[in-house]
Design a protein around this motif. Structure first.
Motif, PDB file in Angstrom:
ATOM      1  N   GLU A  13       0.244  -3.686  -9.685  1.00  0.00           N
ATOM      2  CA  GLU A  13       0.487  -4.506  -8.991  1.00  0.00           C
ATOM      3  C   GLU A  13      -0.560  -5.182  -8.296  1.00  0.00           C
ATOM      4  OE1 GLU A  13       3.582  -7.021  -8.824  1.00  0.00           O
ATOM      5  OE2 GLU A  13       4.308  -5.954 -10.597  1.00  0.00           O
ATOM      6  N   ARG A  14      -1.380  -4.134  -7.345  1.00  0.00           N
ATOM      7  CA  ARG A  14      -2.728  -5.148  -6.547  1.00  0.00           C
ATOM      8  C   ARG A  14      -3.217  -5.131  -6.819  1.00  0.00           C
ATOM      9  NH1 ARG A  14      -4.859  -5.986  -2.921  1.00  0.00           N
ATOM     10  NH2 ARG A  14      -5.228  -4.489  -0.770  1.00  0.00           N
ATOM     11  N   ALA A  15      -3.274  -5.829  -8.308  1.00  0.00           N
ATOM     12  CA  ALA A  15      -4.846  -6.150  -8.936  1.00  0.00           C
ATOM     13  C   ALA A  15      -4.403  -8.093  -8.768  1.00  0.00           C
ATOM     14  CB  ALA A  15      -4.888  -5.854 -10.466  1.00  0.00           C
ATOM     15  N   LYS A  16      -2.975  -8.169  -8.383  1.00  0.00           N
ATOM     16  CA  LYS A  16      -2.554  -9.474  -8.951  1.00  0.00           C
ATOM     17  C   LYS A  16      -3.241 -10.571  -8.015  1.00  0.00           C
ATOM     18  CE  LYS A  16       1.169  -8.374 -11.944  1.00  0.00           C
ATOM     19  NZ  LYS A  16       2.537  -8.795 -12.216  1.00  0.00           N
ATOM     20  N   GLU A  17      -3.210 -11.631  -8.161  1.00  0.00           N
ATOM     21  CA  GLU A  17      -3.652 -12.737  -7.363  1.00  0.00           C
ATOM     22  C   GLU A  17      -2.257 -12.506  -5.914  1.00  0.00           C
ATOM     23  OE1 GLU A  17      -4.523 -17.613  -6.876  1.00  0.00           O
ATOM     24  OE2 GLU A  17      -4.324 -16.188  -8.765  1.00  0.00           O
ATOM     25  N   LYS A  18      -2.641 -13.192  -4.585  1.00  0.00           N
ATOM     26  CA  LYS A  18      -2.207 -12.585  -3.622  1.00  0.00           C
ATOM     27  C   LYS A  18      -1.055 -11.856  -3.493  1.00  0.00           C
ATOM     28  CE  LYS A  18      -2.003 -17.536  -2.102  1.00  0.00           C
ATOM     29  NZ  LYS A  18      -2.146 -18.547  -2.785  1.00  0.00           N
ATOM     30  N   ALA A  19      -1.110 -10.336  -4.212  1.00  0.00           N
ATOM     31  CA  ALA A  19      -0.518  -9.519  -4.231  1.00  0.00           C
ATOM     32  C   ALA A  19      -0.411  -8.885  -2.953  1.00  0.00           C
ATOM     33  CB  ALA A  19      -1.277  -7.966  -5.172  1.00  0.00           C
ATOM     34  N   SER A  20       0.254  -7.530  -2.509  1.00  0.00           N
ATOM     35  CA  SER A  20       0.736  -6.672  -1.764  1.00  0.00           C
ATOM     36  C   SER A  20      -0.575  -5.849  -1.293  1.00  0.00           C
ATOM     37  CB  SER A  20       2.430  -6.260  -1.370  1.00  0.00           C
ATOM     38  OG  SER A  20       2.409  -5.282  -0.144  1.00  0.00           O
ATOM     39  N   ASP A  21      -0.181  -5.352  -0.025  1.00  0.00           N
ATOM     40  CA  ASP A  21      -1.311  -4.246  -0.422  1.00  0.00           C
ATOM     41  C   ASP A  21      -0.886  -2.492  -0.010  1.00  0.00           C
ATOM     42  OD1 ASP A  21       0.385  -4.409   2.820  1.00  0.00           O
ATOM     43  OD2 ASP A  21      -1.464  -4.905   3.343  1.00  0.00           O
ATOM     44  N   HIS A  22       0.750  -2.803  -0.280  1.00  0.00           N
ATOM     45  CA  HIS A  22       1.555  -2.126  -1.126  1.00  0.00           C
ATOM     46  C   HIS A  22       1.680  -2.034  -2.790  1.00  0.00           C
ATOM     47  CE1 HIS A  22       2.524   0.282   2.677  1.00  0.00           C
ATOM     48  NE2 HIS A  22       2.062  -0.887   3.091  1.00  0.00           N
ATOM     49  N   VAL A  23       1.944  -1.041  -3.455  1.00  0.00           N
ATOM     50  CA  VAL A  23       2.999  -1.032  -4.554  1.00  0.00           C
ATOM     51  C   VAL A  23       3.762  -0.150  -4.990  1.00  0.00           C
ATOM     52  CG1 VAL A  23       0.355  -1.129  -5.815  1.00  0.00           C
ATOM     53  CG2 VAL A  23       1.035   0.864  -5.593  1.00  0.00           C
ATOM     54  N   PRO A  24       4.936  -1.243  -5.684  1.00  0.00           N
ATOM     55  CA  PRO A  24       5.749  -0.093  -5.972  1.00  0.00           C
ATOM     56  C   PRO A  24       5.713   1.454  -6.154  1.00  0.00           C
ATOM     57  CG  PRO A  24       5.482  -1.750  -7.367  1.00  0.00           C
ATOM     58  CD  PRO A  24       4.770  -2.150  -6.757  1.00  0.00           C
ATOM     59  N   VAL A  25       6.911   1.899  -6.285  1.00  0.00           N
ATOM     60  CA  VAL A  25       6.869   3.122  -6.620  1.00  0.00           C
ATOM     61  C   VAL A  25       8.099   3.612  -7.367  1.00  0.00           C
ATOM     62  CG1 VAL A  25       5.448   4.029  -5.469  1.00  0.00           C
ATOM     63  CG2 VAL A  25       7.346   4.835  -4.645  1.00  0.00           C
ATOM     64  N   LEU A  26       8.218   4.209  -8.001  1.00  0.00           N
ATOM     65  CA  LEU A  26       9.900   4.348  -9.228  1.00  0.00           C
ATOM     66  C   LEU A  26      10.290   5.227  -9.943  1.00  0.00           C
ATOM     67  CD1 LEU A  26       7.317   1.747 -11.043  1.00  0.00           C
ATOM     68  CD2 LEU A  26       9.722   0.990 -11.569  1.00  0.00           C
TER      69      LEU A  26
END
Length: 258
Positions: free
Chosen positions: A242-255
């Motif tokens: 998710e972090r590599a996407k355009e205009k991403a959040s600086d955090h990524v999901p954790v499941l």
């Protein structure tokens, strides 16, 4: 307790109105996620995007204007038990708690502690104190529960890239780490470390200095599980893509799946 698999996730989205499309896309690709916990929605309750409820999802928020804010998005109905953290006497919107499938989920956005001088850092420790007391209440009631979200703490040196933070940063100060360990000593389990005791695993990369490209990250998004829930722990996944996407959040999901 319900023995069927239950998956819940955490994501500091860094403005839901700017990234609702990312959340929509993610939920479509993760149909197994029963409950998504968001932090830093940065909007008042009335401003939370309607697209999720319109899609038949169940939404609860604890928001405030422009800053902070947490939210829950569920595929099935859940019961909100608290819109604030009991014992944390502060106006910032940083906690929402719900029950689903007999499991209590506390979604939190712990203060960073680097702004506001020592008063700001005191607020960080006060949140930890209130969280420990909430843990005590739930442990005494023998409830299966989890605290999940952006804890703004790197528990050990292995939880940050070398040189990513100064030694006096609030995320790594001895008092911060001690407050996190206190929760573990009470009986809560760091879900990732239960499955991966060693190794560098990051959930946040700053927007500055090509931090993501250099993998100069931090592990500050955690799930702490009660003993009864830890017994059921199956997996902990960091969705780094998710972090590599355009205009991403600086955090990524954790499941987390139990």
């Amino acid at each position: 307790m319900n023995a069927t698999p239950f998956t819940f996730a955490s994501w500091n989205i860094n403005s839901i109105r700017a990234r609702a499309h990312h959340v929509q896309d993610w939920l479509e690709r993760h149909p197994d996620c029963d409950l998504l916990c968001l932090q830093e929605i940065k909007c008042e309750d009335s401003q939370f995007p309607a697209v999720f409820a319109e899609a038949g999802l169940h939404v609860a928020t604890s928001g405030q204007k422009a800053y902070n804010g947490v939210a829950l998005i569920g595929r099935r109905p859940f019961t909100v038990t608290h819109h604030t953290l009991p014992g944390f006497d502060h106006p910032s919107a940083r906690y929402i708690e719900a029950e689903l499938d007999d499991i209590t989920i506390g979604n939190l956005y712990l203060p960073n502690g680097n702004s506001g001088g020592e008063d700001g850092y005191t607020t960080k420790l006060a949140f930890f104190d209130a969280l420990a007391e909430r843990a005590r209440v739930l442990l005494d009631a023998e409830k299966p529960f989890a605290f999940i979200g952006d804890f703004n703490v790197c528990p050990t040196d292995e939880d940050l890239a070398p040189g990513a933070l100064s030694p006096d940063d609030a995320l790594v100060r001895p008092e911060t780490r001690a407050a996190f360990r206190r929760l573990e000593w009470m009986g809560l389990t760091d879900a990732l470390r239960a499955l991966h005791p060693t190794g560098r695993h990051y959930t946040y990369w700053d927007y500055q200095a090509a931090a993501f490209q250099r993998n100069s990250g931090l592990r500050i998004d955690h799930a702490l599980l009660s003993p009864r829930l830890t017994q059921r722990l199956k997996s902990f996944v960091i969705d780094r893509d998710e972090r590599a996407k355009e205009k991403a959040s600086d955090h990524v999901p954790v499941l987390v799946t139990v």
